[in-house]
Design a protein around this motif. Structure first.
Motif, short mmCIF file in Angstrom:
data_model
loop_
_atom_site.label_atom_id
_atom_site.label_comp_id
_atom_site.label_asym_id
_atom_site.label_seq_id
_atom_site.Cartn_x
_atom_site.Cartn_y
_atom_site.Cartn_z
N GLU A 273 49.33 -1.70 -8.68
CA GLU A 273 50.43 -1.25 -9.55
C GLU A 273 49.97 -0.09 -10.43
O GLU A 273 50.71 0.88 -10.64
CB GLU A 273 50.89 -2.42 -10.42
N TRP A 276 49.84 3.01 -8.29
CA TRP A 276 51.17 3.50 -7.95
C TRP A 276 51.81 4.24 -9.12
O TRP A 276 52.48 5.26 -8.94
CB TRP A 276 52.04 2.34 -7.50
N THR A 277 51.62 3.74 -10.33
CA THR A 277 52.21 4.40 -11.50
C THR A 277 51.62 5.80 -11.71
O THR A 277 52.26 6.66 -12.30
CB THR A 277 51.99 3.56 -12.76
N ARG A 278 50.41 6.02 -11.22
CA ARG A 278 49.77 7.31 -11.44
C ARG A 278 50.18 8.35 -10.40
O ARG A 278 50.06 9.55 -10.63
CB ARG A 278 48.25 7.16 -11.41
N LYS A 280 53.25 8.06 -8.36
CA LYS A 280 54.65 8.01 -7.92
C LYS A 280 55.43 9.26 -8.30
O LYS A 280 56.45 9.56 -7.70
CB LYS A 280 55.33 6.77 -8.48
N GLY A 281 54.98 10.00 -9.30
CA GLY A 281 55.70 11.20 -9.69
C GLY A 281 55.34 12.44 -8.89
O GLY A 281 55.97 13.50 -9.06
N ARG A 282 54.39 12.35 -7.99
CA ARG A 282 53.96 13.52 -7.22
C ARG A 282 54.84 13.72 -5.99
O ARG A 282 55.47 12.78 -5.49
CB ARG A 282 52.51 13.35 -6.78
N ALA A 285 53.52 11.67 -2.92
CA ALA A 285 53.13 10.31 -3.29
C ALA A 285 53.07 9.39 -2.08
O ALA A 285 52.17 8.55 -1.97
CB ALA A 285 54.12 9.75 -4.32
N GLU A 286 54.00 9.54 -1.15
CA GLU A 286 54.02 8.67 0.03
C GLU A 286 52.77 8.89 0.89
O GLU A 286 52.17 7.92 1.39
CB GLU A 286 55.28 8.94 0.87
N MET A 289 49.77 7.23 -0.83
CA MET A 289 49.79 5.77 -0.68
C MET A 289 49.39 5.36 0.73
O MET A 289 48.68 4.35 0.92
CB MET A 289 51.19 5.24 -1.01
#
Length: 522
Positions: A273, A276-278, A280-282, A285-286, A289
């Motif tokens: 988590e 992901w918070t770090r 997700k704004g890029r 991001a997918e 991940m």
């Protein structure tokens, strides 16, 4: 502690002073306090190794000093008309260049330091071939392989200058002469050196930087290698035999930006988590991940192989498997499975390719897509280009599969130059050049420093672009460059030159139809 950088950039420090500085640094790191001596848990020589070979990168003061002084030698070569270069030449090497200068007798301490550091410079200094008129084949360093950058031709070669190996009419290497007069292992590297089609002068460059300019950082790496191998006139320190194999792994490890304090003692879900918070704004991001998930899976799989099967793998093998798994996953998501029933949903959602598809140019403008196919083993390169109008209709295509290039970047730049030459021949004077080589496009636009190994080709591109009424260069993702890729792959497999008009080859039809959303297939 403060380092005497200015003094080291002017004079060679005595070895005793260098060792005293290193001793002070060691005591700072190992001592708990001024009263305690501390325990040196690992040798300082190992800690001074560069990070890419498993060390911590602490400075070797003597090598750092030599790297600073080598920069003075670089300036003497690049700017021979300066006051310092003129004075030193008249005093220590009249009528010669800096690389041919001798130490002399009763010389100053400053000149002795510069002369001693010249060893570092000579292990990275070489000629970038332009017209070859000022480069001696046997005596000058121009062969693109360390550490001497020199090549020994067979005795049957009567030519003296590199320009005699170049066909002036075609601006290409005399292949038959090189095959006849050089050793077989040297033929490929020579033929893969790019040559200018519009004229380019020879230039002295620093091999260990992409832009060809000497830097203290790269010079320090060369000085460390020379010190380890004993090439500085003293007993070498030695180095690990598996250094080249592990360099790639160590480079990736040091590039990781991890906060061990934030992850220590945390369970997987909370760590996931936080991660992901770090990200997700890029925008990507997918992709991040996906790489993170496959990395964890690969580590867990390797752990099981060690525990249950006793199989121990090198870090480089894990990284290669990790990269391969990611590529296989991306390829699987970009293609629908064979035999899929209409209306059924795939278990893996395909990525949105709408933004990556080929886009039509504006009315009155032709778009030329370029791509290269390169083999690292044989250095053979296939270059392909495809030209289409505002309606997506094919205007022409072509390519060649007989070129030799020493890197994929050279192949991509060569493809753009080939496309511009084709535009001039066919009369296309208002074009947009698209390539999936982002770095090459940035170099053409002067957004990043030029790579000295391809600056001859980039210079040709700039000259050829002026002959067209309007031309622009843009980057396109690989998914939007499928047509040019297919042409490059075809000519690479065939190994010769091809050219097509508006009819085009059969293998290209389906890709052209898909790019303009036509359902017709053959």
């Amino acid at each position: 502690m403060a380092m005497p950088n200015y003094a080291m950039s002017c004079f060679k420090l005595p070895i005793g002073v260098c060792r005293d500085l290193e001793k002070a640094i060691r005591n700072f790191w190992w001592r708990g306090s001024e009263q305690r001596k501390g325990v040196h848990w690992i040798s300082w020589e190992r800690l001074m190794k560069q990070k890419r070979v498993g060390g911590l990168g602490f400075r070797d003061i003597q090598c750092f000093n030599l790297a600073f002084l080598a920069k003075i030698g670089w300036r003497l070569i690049q700017n021979p008309g300066t006051l310092l270069a003129t004075v030193l030449q008249e005093k220590y090497y009249p009528g010669k260049c800096f690389t041919e200068a001798g130490k002399g007798r009763n010389t100053s301490w400053g000149w002795k330091g510069i002369f001693y550091a010249r060893k570092v410079l000579l292990h990275g200094l070489r000629w970038r071939v332009g017209d070859g008129a000022g480069i001696n084949i046997r005596e000058d360093p121009w062969f693109p392989r360390p550490s001497t950058f020199k090549v020994k031709p067979l005795v049957s070669l009567h030519a003296t200058m590199v320009s005699e190996l170049i066909d002036l009419e075609t601006s290409s290497w005399k292949r038959d002469l090189i095959l006849e007069c050089f050793h077989q292992d040297d033929v490929g590297p020579i033929l893969s050196i790019p040559l200018s089609k519009t004229g380019c002068r020879d230039r002295m460059v620093w091999h260990h930087n992409a832009n060809g300019v000497y830097s203290v950082r790269s010079g320090y790496g060369v000085a460390m290698n020379l010190m380890e191998n004993g090439d500085m006139g003293k007993k070498g320190r030695g180095s690990a035999s598996d250094k080249p194999k592990n360099c790639y792994a160590w480079n990736l490890i040091w590039k990781l930006k991890l906060n061990s304090f934030a992850l220590a003692g945390a369970d997987f879900l909370s760590s996931w988590e936080l991660f992901w918070t770090r990200v997700k704004g890029r925008d990507n991001a997918e992709e991040i991940m996906q790489e993170y998930a496959f990395g964890l899976w690969r580590l867990w799989k390797n752990r099981n192989e060690v525990v249950f099967n006793g199989v121990h793998r090198q870090p480089s093998e894990l990284l290669e498997a990790w990269s391969r798994n990611i590529s296989e996953f991306i390829d699987a998501t970009l293609c629908e499975p064979v035999g899929k029933q209409p209306g059924s949903q795939s278990k893996i959602a395909p990525l949105d390719r709408g933004a990556c598809r080929w886009k039509k140019p504006a009315f009155g403008i032709l778009k030329v897509n370029t791509d290269a196919s390169w083999c690292k083993t044989t250095l053979r390169t296939g270059v392909g280009w495809v030209c289409r109008d505002f309606a997506g209709l094919l205007q022409g295509a072509g390519g060649s599969g007989a070129a030799l290039c020493h890197s994929a970047a050279v192949g991509e730049a060569t493809t753009i130059r080939t496309a511009l030459l084709a535009c001039i021949d066919y009369g296309y004077d208002n074009v947009v050049i698209e390539s999936d080589a982002k770095v090459i496009i940035q170099m053409i636009k002067h957004e990043i420093d030029l790579d000295f190994s391809i600056e001859c080709i980039l210079g040709d591109i700039e000259v050829l672009a002026r002959r067209l009424r309007s031309v622009s260069f843009s980057y396109v993702p690989r998914e939007g460059n499928a047509a040019a890729h297919s042409v490059a792959k075809f000519v690479f497999n065939e190994g010769r030159e091809y050219g097509w008009d508006c009819i085009g080859p059969e293998f290209l039809f389906n890709i052209l139809a898909q790019d303009v959303n036509l359902s017709i297939r053959i």
